[in-house]
Write an enzyme that holds these catalytic residues in place. Structure first.
Site, PDB file in Angstrom:
ATOM      1  CE  LYS A 240      49.114 -59.498  14.049  1.00 46.49           C
ATOM      2  NZ  LYS A 240      48.232 -60.078  13.029  1.00 46.49           N
TER       3      LYS A 240
ATOM      4  NE  ARG B  49      51.425 -68.202   6.508  1.00 42.83           N
ATOM      5  CZ  ARG B  49      50.393 -67.763   5.786  1.00 42.83           C
ATOM      6  NH1 ARG B  49      50.411 -67.883   4.471  1.00 42.83           N
ATOM      7  NH2 ARG B  49      49.354 -67.218   6.370  1.00 42.83           N
TER       8      ARG B  49
END
Length: 506
Positions: free
Chosen positions: A263, A337
């Site tokens: 990020k 996920r």
């Protein structure tokens, strides 16, 4: 902070000595002949006080009340939502260090239904995080009295309010902690501490046990970190063992760098909040410990860090989930996920009446819904309606988004059963479509709380959402007919666990 109910009308509240008295004045206010009622009448007549939610009139040592500070505040129609606005505004002006005892009186408001809201709003307005401060200054407000003519009728609402506050504040505590003070191991210890309450039990699995279960997807996320993963299993047993539980699965990424798909550095510190789903599960169980409803609940928390060291999973790597389905990891920053899917497969063994996962999953959900409503996905209309209703009753709202099959087309892979990401368009939905592939045998819903779990800027900190929503949902299920566990679907057939690429030593 201690909350108590007092059976006092407005005249009785005026005689109580306290540091501050807040009077909620609704549109339905009917004045009596007492001095405080007449003061309210005069203030409204002169235009100095409005019943619009949050409109204030402050006084110091008013002759109409024994309180040092008197705050009259408009409460609108007396609904929980408008009472929340009123109390939030009033508490903001009485948070002085000298205010230790506070009275809140309902003048025409729907006292019984609003008690829970008042408790939660006062707690929210006075919450202070102190754990990692060298000179912590906690709450000054110690005692809050809620006054209503019939306090006995509001006892259940007070109990619900105080239990919700206990759960929300536990969720805030662990979400607000810096990542070095909230590692997966520490999160496991916090879960174990809940087992001291009656009806609660906890088991914490380490890397060895998780490998034996074949959770290759979960392990792939953890393999870049020196912090060992933990898989937390909480159980609240309030009903017969034969009754199917509700399963709550909370994403527990205690820090998310994005892994190899790293990020940007700006605001990366806020990725300590990537375990707010896990924190909300802890919070629900803390509230259940106080309320003791007649229902069974299971909490599952896959906890790990997502870090970019030399052993980290790489874009393009294919991993095998506990279900046996293979996943091409096209973006290592879509890790939530990957830990959730194995937990969802594990949940099948409980033959649940419903399973709900809670995750700070996608920035796309923030774009879609902002910070007002959590995103909610489910192919089960009854489950979706129940969650929607719970969110409204708890003032912790969600909004249902679609799950059309066409949204899953982008998850196709040439090298695995599926990819972990699709394109940018509809990102919150495609993430939900990924999770849906692991829940075909169960009534399932997904809550994306990326926009609601914390605030940025000057008010940076966890919100404790969606503890209220989940708690109201669970309590509603406790009031509904219980479902025998055998009515649930069969568990997944056992398979040989996939060998992990790297397992951190326990």
């Amino acid at each position: 902070m201690n909350f108590e109910l007092k059976s006092l009308d407005l005249a009785g509240c005026a005689t109580e000595k306290c540091d501050a008295l807040i009077v909620l004045v609704s549109e339905a206010f009917t004045p009596g002949k007492d001095a405080l009622s007449q003061l309210i009448v005069q203030a409204r007549k002169s235009g100095d006080l409005e019943t619009k939610p949050g409109k204030l009139l402050q006084m110091y040592r008013a002759t109409a009340a024994a309180a040092t500070r008197l705050v009259l505040v408009g409460a609108g129609d007396g609904s929980a939502r408008q009472v929340r606005q009123a109390v939030a505004a009033a508490v903001a002006v009485v948070k002085a260090p000298t205010v230790h005892k506070l009275l809140i009186s309902f003048a025409g408001a729907a006292a019984q239904k609003a008690v829970r809201t008042v408790v939660q709003t006062v707690a929210e307005g006075t919450y202070v995080y102190t754990t990692t401060k060298s000179k912590p200054e906690g709450r000054k407000l110690a005692q809050v009295w809620l006054c209503a003519p019939d306090a006995a009728a509001a006892k259940a609402e007070l109990a619900l309010g105080t239990a919700t506050v206990a759960g929300v504040e536990l969720a805030k505590e662990w979400a607000n902690r810096p990542a070095n003070h909230a590692t997966p191991t520490m999160l496991g210890t916090a879960a174990k501490a809940l087992a001291r309450f009656p009806k609660l039990a906890c088991e914490v699995l380490g890397p060895k046990e998780v490998a034996q279960l074949g959770m290759g997807s979960f392990m792939s996320v953890a393999q870049g970190s020196k912090e060992p993963l933990r898989f937390i299993v909480l159980r609240y047993n309030g009903a017969a063992k034969t009754m199917a539980p509700t399963v709550l699965v909370g994403k527990g990424i205690t820090f998310d760098t994005g892994g190899i798909s790293i990020k940007p550095s700006a605001e990366m510190d806020e990725m300590k909040f990537d375990m707010c789903g896990a924190a909300s599960v802890l919070g629900v169980f803390r509230a259940l410990a106080d309320l003791k409803p007649a229902i069974n609940v299971v909490g599952l928390i896959p906890a790990c860090e997502n870090m970019p060291d030399g052993g980290a999973v790489k874009p393009g790597d294919v991993v095998t989930s506990m279900s046996g389905q293979t996943i091409e990891n096209l973006n290592t920053d879509a890790e939530g996920r990957l830990v959730l899917c194995d937990a969802l497969t594990y949940a099948e063994r409980f033959k649940p009446r419903a399973i709900i996962d809670i995750a700070t999953l996608t920035g796309a959900c923030v774009v879609a819904l902002g910070g007002v409503r959590s995103g909610m996905f489910s192919a089960d209309d009854a489950l979706a309606a129940a969650l929607q209703a719970a969110g409204e009753s708890a003032l912790d709202p969600c909004w249902r988004l679609p799950l059309d099959d066409e949204y899953g087309e982008g998850l196709k892979s040439n090298f695995a059963d599926m990819a972990n990401v699709a394109g940018r368009a509809g990102g919150a939905i495609t993430a939900a479509k990924f999770l849906q592939r692991f829940t075909a045998k169960m009534p399932w819903a997904h809550l994306d709380i990326a926009g609601t779990a914390w605030k940025s800027g000057a008010a940076k900190g966890a919100t404790g959402r969606p503890v209220g929503l989940l708690l109201d949902y669970v309590l509603a299920q406790a009031a509904a007919p219980l479902v025998p566990a055998q009515a649930a679907t069969k568990t997944v057939a056992k398979r040989k666990p996939a060998a992990p690429r790297k397992t951190v030593a326990k």
